[in-house]
Design a protein around this motif. Sequence first.
Motif, PDB file in Angstrom:
ATOM      1  N   LYS A  47      38.219 -56.874  56.565  1.00  0.00           N
ATOM      2  CA  LYS A  47      39.376 -56.714  55.690  1.00  0.00           C
ATOM      3  C   LYS A  47      39.277 -55.424  54.875  1.00  0.00           C
ATOM      4  O   LYS A  47      40.264 -54.682  54.753  1.00  0.00           O
ATOM      5  N   GLU A  48      38.096 -55.126  54.320  1.00  0.00           N
ATOM      6  CA  GLU A  48      37.914 -53.912  53.536  1.00  0.00           C
ATOM      7  C   GLU A  48      38.104 -52.659  54.395  1.00  0.00           C
ATOM      8  O   GLU A  48      38.736 -51.695  53.967  1.00  0.00           O
ATOM      9  N   LYS A  49      37.572 -52.697  55.614  1.00  0.00           N
ATOM     10  CA  LYS A  49      37.713 -51.545  56.507  1.00  0.00           C
ATOM     11  C   LYS A  49      39.171 -51.354  56.917  1.00  0.00           C
ATOM     12  O   LYS A  49      39.676 -50.227  56.965  1.00  0.00           O
ATOM     13  N   PHE A  50      39.871 -52.467  57.193  1.00  0.00           N
ATOM     14  CA  PHE A  50      41.286 -52.387  57.571  1.00  0.00           C
ATOM     15  C   PHE A  50      42.110 -51.774  56.444  1.00  0.00           C
ATOM     16  O   PHE A  50      42.949 -50.889  56.683  1.00  0.00           O
ATOM     17  N   ILE A  51      41.866 -52.208  55.214  1.00  0.00           N
ATOM     18  CA  ILE A  51      42.612 -51.682  54.067  1.00  0.00           C
ATOM     19  C   ILE A  51      42.307 -50.201  53.871  1.00  0.00           C
ATOM     20  O   ILE A  51      43.214 -49.392  53.629  1.00  0.00           O
ATOM     21  N   LYS A  55      45.061 -47.143  54.295  1.00  0.00           N
ATOM     22  CA  LYS A  55      45.362 -46.187  53.224  1.00  0.00           C
ATOM     23  C   LYS A  55      45.179 -44.750  53.710  1.00  0.00           C
ATOM     24  O   LYS A  55      45.905 -43.859  53.293  1.00  0.00           O
ATOM     25  N   GLU A  56      44.186 -44.521  54.605  1.00  0.00           N
ATOM     26  CA  GLU A  56      43.952 -43.177  55.123  1.00  0.00           C
ATOM     27  C   GLU A  56      45.091 -42.714  56.028  1.00  0.00           C
ATOM     28  O   GLU A  56      45.472 -41.552  55.999  1.00  0.00           O
ATOM     29  N   ASN A  57      45.613 -43.610  56.862  1.00  0.00           N
ATOM     30  CA  ASN A  57      46.684 -43.251  57.789  1.00  0.00           C
ATOM     31  C   ASN A  57      47.643 -44.432  57.924  1.00  0.00           C
ATOM     32  O   ASN A  57      47.505 -45.251  58.833  1.00  0.00           O
ATOM     33  N   PRO A  58      48.630 -44.537  57.045  1.00  0.00           N
ATOM     34  CA  PRO A  58      49.508 -45.712  57.055  1.00  0.00           C
ATOM     35  C   PRO A  58      50.496 -45.756  58.224  1.00  0.00           C
ATOM     36  O   PRO A  58      51.087 -46.798  58.490  1.00  0.00           O
ATOM     37  N   PHE A  59      50.664 -44.659  58.950  1.00  0.00           N
ATOM     38  CA  PHE A  59      51.647 -44.640  60.024  1.00  0.00           C
ATOM     39  C   PHE A  59      51.181 -45.389  61.272  1.00  0.00           C
ATOM     40  O   PHE A  59      52.008 -45.840  62.060  1.00  0.00           O
ATOM     41  N   VAL A  60      49.881 -45.524  61.461  1.00  0.00           N
ATOM     42  CA  VAL A  60      49.380 -46.236  62.645  1.00  0.00           C
ATOM     43  C   VAL A  60      49.747 -47.721  62.586  1.00  0.00           C
ATOM     44  O   VAL A  60      50.319 -48.255  63.549  1.00  0.00           O
ATOM     45  N   PRO A  61      49.463 -48.441  61.494  1.00  0.00           N
ATOM     46  CA  PRO A  61      49.884 -49.853  61.476  1.00  0.00           C
ATOM     47  C   PRO A  61      51.395 -50.030  61.521  1.00  0.00           C
ATOM     48  O   PRO A  61      51.889 -50.987  62.129  1.00  0.00           O
ATOM     49  N   GLY A 107      46.028 -38.348  62.656  1.00  0.00           N
ATOM     50  CA  GLY A 107      44.972 -38.888  61.799  1.00  0.00           C
ATOM     51  C   GLY A 107      43.594 -38.399  62.195  1.00  0.00           C
ATOM     52  O   GLY A 107      42.760 -38.085  61.336  1.00  0.00           O
ATOM     53  N   VAL A 108      43.331 -38.303  63.490  1.00  0.00           N
ATOM     54  CA  VAL A 108      42.032 -37.807  63.966  1.00  0.00           C
ATOM     55  C   VAL A 108      41.857 -36.345  63.564  1.00  0.00           C
ATOM     56  O   VAL A 108      40.793 -35.954  63.071  1.00  0.00           O
ATOM     57  N   PHE A 109      42.878 -35.516  63.771  1.00  0.00           N
ATOM     58  CA  PHE A 109      42.775 -34.112  63.398  1.00  0.00           C
ATOM     59  C   PHE A 109      42.634 -33.945  61.893  1.00  0.00           C
ATOM     60  O   PHE A 109      41.875 -33.096  61.420  1.00  0.00           O
ATOM     61  N   THR A 110      43.348 -34.745  61.115  1.00  0.00           N
ATOM     62  CA  THR A 110      43.255 -34.667  59.664  1.00  0.00           C
ATOM     63  C   THR A 110      41.859 -35.026  59.203  1.00  0.00           C
ATOM     64  O   THR A 110      41.279 -34.362  58.342  1.00  0.00           O
ATOM     65  N   THR A 111      41.291 -36.060  59.789  1.00  0.00           N
ATOM     66  CA  THR A 111      39.932 -36.471  59.422  1.00  0.00           C
ATOM     67  C   THR A 111      38.906 -35.430  59.846  1.00  0.00           C
ATOM     68  O   THR A 111      37.963 -35.153  59.120  1.00  0.00           O
ATOM     69  N   ALA A 112      39.106 -34.824  61.011  1.00  0.00           N
ATOM     70  CA  ALA A 112      38.157 -33.825  61.493  1.00  0.00           C
ATOM     71  C   ALA A 112      38.209 -32.548  60.643  1.00  0.00           C
ATOM     72  O   ALA A 112      37.181 -31.899  60.458  1.00  0.00           O
ATOM     73  N   LEU A 113      39.368 -32.196  60.154  1.00  0.00           N
ATOM     74  CA  LEU A 113      39.503 -30.969  59.369  1.00  0.00           C
ATOM     75  C   LEU A 113      39.180 -31.158  57.889  1.00  0.00           C
ATOM     76  O   LEU A 113      39.015 -30.179  57.174  1.00  0.00           O
ATOM     77  N   LYS A 114      39.111 -32.427  57.440  1.00  0.00           N
ATOM     78  CA  LYS A 114      38.822 -32.702  56.046  1.00  0.00           C
ATOM     79  C   LYS A 114      37.373 -32.336  55.742  1.00  0.00           C
ATOM     80  O   LYS A 114      36.468 -32.702  56.491  1.00  0.00           O
TER      81      LYS A 114
END
Length: 117
Positions: A47-51, A55-61, A107-114
């Motif tokens: 549940k914590e990981k899902f939340i 929050k990191e990428n709300p468009f996927v859900p 989301g993957v590119f955003t995380t990789a560039l962060k």
Amino acid sequence: MAAATPPAVPEQTSKTPSMAAVPFDFSQPPIIEGFSPLPRLKEETFKEKFIRKTKENPFVPIGCLGTAGALLYGLRAFNQGKTRQSQLLMRGRIFAQGFTVVAIIVGVFTTALKPKQ
């Protein structure tokens, strides 16, 4: 011609009892000189990981829910014999799937560039 005999190898006997013991303790990680592992953070529940991921990428859900909704509603329309509505909903499902895939890639590119914290 005489056959060549292999060279004689002296038998190696274990003279020290420590050599017969297990050379590595599997209950502990290996000690590597010059390396200090990061301390483990608290284990996350599902549940914590899902939340956190939502929050990191709300468009996927949102895309997943749209895909599932269009699929279920389209199958219901198909079962009721509404072929035109069913076809439109299946096209909507394809659109929602594409939206989800694009959201994942962004989301993957955003995380990789962060930058790492």
